[in-house]
Design an enzyme around this catalytic site. Structure first.
Site, PDB file in Angstrom:
ATOM      1  N   GLU A  54      -4.555   7.440  -4.924  1.00  0.00           N
ATOM      2  CA  GLU A  54      -4.779   6.775  -6.209  1.00  0.00           C
ATOM      3  C   GLU A  54      -6.079   6.796  -6.412  1.00  0.00           C
ATOM      4  O   GLU A  54      -6.925   6.794  -5.429  1.00  0.00           O
ATOM      5  CB  GLU A  54      -4.072   5.353  -6.124  1.00  0.00           C
ATOM      6  CG  GLU A  54      -4.876   4.385  -5.005  1.00  0.00           C
ATOM      7  CD  GLU A  54      -4.127   3.090  -5.256  1.00  0.00           C
ATOM      8  OE1 GLU A  54      -2.917   2.983  -5.023  1.00  0.00           O
ATOM      9  OE2 GLU A  54      -4.611   2.081  -5.230  1.00  0.00           O
ATOM     10  N   HIS A  77      -2.220  -0.188  -9.662  1.00  0.00           N
ATOM     11  CA  HIS A  77      -2.586  -0.965  -8.752  1.00  0.00           C
ATOM     12  C   HIS A  77      -3.356  -2.064  -9.371  1.00  0.00           C
ATOM     13  O   HIS A  77      -4.687  -2.248  -9.256  1.00  0.00           O
ATOM     14  CB  HIS A  77      -3.695  -0.244  -7.978  1.00  0.00           C
ATOM     15  CG  HIS A  77      -3.836  -0.884  -6.733  1.00  0.00           C
ATOM     16  ND1 HIS A  77      -4.385  -0.097  -5.488  1.00  0.00           N
ATOM     17  CD2 HIS A  77      -3.838  -2.175  -6.205  1.00  0.00           C
ATOM     18  CE1 HIS A  77      -4.285  -1.182  -4.520  1.00  0.00           C
ATOM     19  NE2 HIS A  77      -4.281  -2.308  -5.184  1.00  0.00           N
ATOM     20  N   ARG A  93       0.676  -1.107   0.170  1.00  0.00           N
ATOM     21  CA  ARG A  93      -0.016   0.016   0.011  1.00  0.00           C
ATOM     22  C   ARG A  93       0.954   1.231  -0.328  1.00  0.00           C
ATOM     23  O   ARG A  93       2.034   1.130   0.520  1.00  0.00           O
ATOM     24  CB  ARG A  93      -0.903   0.029   1.437  1.00  0.00           C
ATOM     25  CG  ARG A  93      -2.094  -0.939   1.297  1.00  0.00           C
ATOM     26  CD  ARG A  93      -3.263  -0.552   0.418  1.00  0.00           C
ATOM     27  NE  ARG A  93      -4.364  -1.369   0.314  1.00  0.00           N
ATOM     28  CZ  ARG A  93      -4.646  -2.620  -0.286  1.00  0.00           C
ATOM     29  NH1 ARG A  93      -3.556  -2.900  -1.219  1.00  0.00           N
ATOM     30  NH2 ARG A  93      -5.808  -3.374  -0.212  1.00  0.00           N
TER      31      ARG A  93
HETATM   32  C1  8YV Z   1      -7.044  -5.318  -5.459  1.00  0.00           C
HETATM   33  C2  8YV Z   1      -5.555  -5.213  -3.359  1.00  0.00           C
HETATM   34  O1  8YV Z   1      -6.566  -5.079  -6.639  1.00  0.00           O
HETATM   35  O2  8YV Z   1      -5.967  -7.516  -2.468  1.00  0.00           O
HETATM   36  C3  8YV Z   1      -5.778  -6.211  -2.361  1.00  0.00           C
HETATM   37  O3  8YV Z   1      -5.512  -5.726  -1.139  1.00  0.00           O
HETATM   38  O4  8YV Z   1      -5.205  -4.160  -3.102  1.00  0.00           O
HETATM   39  C4  8YV Z   1      -5.726  -5.804  -4.660  1.00  0.00           C
HETATM   40  O5  8YV Z   1      -5.885  -7.192  -4.799  1.00  0.00           O
HETATM   41  C5  8YV Z   1      -8.006  -4.186  -5.300  1.00  0.00           C
HETATM   42  O6  8YV Z   1      -8.192  -3.841  -3.960  1.00  0.00           O
HETATM   43  C6  8YV Z   1      -9.322  -4.668  -5.818  1.00  0.00           C
HETATM   44  O7  8YV Z   1     -10.343  -3.689  -6.051  1.00  0.00           O
END
Ligand code: 8YV
Length: 315
Positions: free
Chosen positions: A263, A281, A234
């Protein structure tokens, strides 16, 4: 039988949307600023929530849903869900671990290789005719055999390290405690020492209040002018201003980033830089993995509403 009402935050592919809407009455919002009107109209009747990891669920939102029982997160990270309020209210929370581990690990390693071997610049060199006009592209840097530091040896960190070991890299990791790993992997708990040791530093650590800005100016400078920072965790785990300063003046060599503060809007300083690989992302974003994530979001909801508890509980 009357269908249960769900609040869905963020869009999902049709292969998830259709089965979700067969099972539930879905109140869907695609942007956070649409939530207030949906809550005003449906708040008390909403019993479940499906939310994308990047949107999570704030304290204010959770508290505006008096009959909320369960939050099913599409993603492994649940840093955007206010767990304290969920705990107080007895709200169950699930995420989608496991199904995305190998995908994100592939992606992290790909980012290392793309950046070390200058593949983005080299591709442009071919496309814009420089190869024919000016000759060979400048030399890039080796990845295999170098030192890879992994900050956070959870499932994803471990899957990254396993791949890097196959690249004959030396592996060191930082984690809360020493883990059961191949004997030649070094445990270097301190982030600064790990960065000092590493050529490539992978961030696979969970985001929470303890890990906020764990990669600060000191860690960035310890990685140094020949180092590469790769973030698939993150944005909050890095002090982004310190990162930008160091990338701009060469105190950090390179970075490959899949996550950014604010983002999908980026600090415009990033796009001016040539020593950073910018990704939107999408570490888990393959059809196969996203299908598995969506299925797990629905399976968790189904199991909860059938009275069997969550399959992959966070809380
Ligand atoms: C996702 C992510 O792309 O798993 C997570 O924590 O950040 C990612 O896999 C995203 O959040 C899907 O909306």
């Amino acid at each position: 039988m009357t269908k249960t009402k769900l609040l869905q935050i963020g869009l999902l592919p049709d292969w998830d949307q259709e089965p979700l809407e067969r099972e539930y009455i879905v109140q869907r919002v695609s942007k956070l600023d649409e939530i207030a009107s949906v809550v005003a109209a449906h708040g008390p009747s909403i019993r479940g929530m499906a939310t994308r990891a990047e949107f999570g669920a704030s304290a204010e939102l959770i508290n505006s849903l008096p009959n909320l029982e369960v939050i099913s997160v599409y993603g492994v990270g649940y840093d955007a869900v206010n767990l304290d309020v969920c705990r107080e209210r007895g709200i169950h929370v699930s995420n989608t671990p496991g199904v995305l581990t190998e995908e994100v690990a592939d992606f992290a390693v790909a980012m290392m290789l793309v950046q070390a071997r200058s593949m983005v610049g080299a591709e442009a060199w071919v496309r814009n005719g420089n190869w024919a006009d000016s000759g060979a592209y400048p030399l890039s840097r080796r990845a295999y055999g170098k030192r890879a530091g992994v900050l956070g040896l959870g499932h994803i960190g471990r899957a990254v390290a396993d791949r890097l070991a196959a690249f004959k890299m030396d592996i060191a990791y930082s984690s809360r405690a020493k883990k059961d790993t191949p004997g030649d992997w070094a445990f270097i708990p301190d982030a600064v020492e790990l960065a000092e040791w590493a050529d490539f530093l992978f961030l696979t650590i969970s985001a929470n209040s303890e890990t906020r800005h764990i990669v600060d100016k000191t860690v960035i400078e310890a990685l140094g002018a020949n180092g590469t920072l790769i973030n698939v965790a993150r944005a909050s785990v890095i002090d982004e201003e310190a990162l930008l300063d160091a990338l701009e003046d060469g105190r950090l060599g390179n970075a490959a980033l899949d996550v950014f503060e604010g983002e999908p809007t980026l600090n415009p300083r990033f796009v001016e830089l040539e020593n950073v690989l910018l990704q939107p992302h999408h570490g888990s974003a393959t059809t196969e993995t996203r299908m598995a994530m969506g299925q797990l979001v629905r399976d968790n909801l189904e199991s909860h509403f059938a009275g069997h508890g969550l399959l992959t509980p966070v809380l």
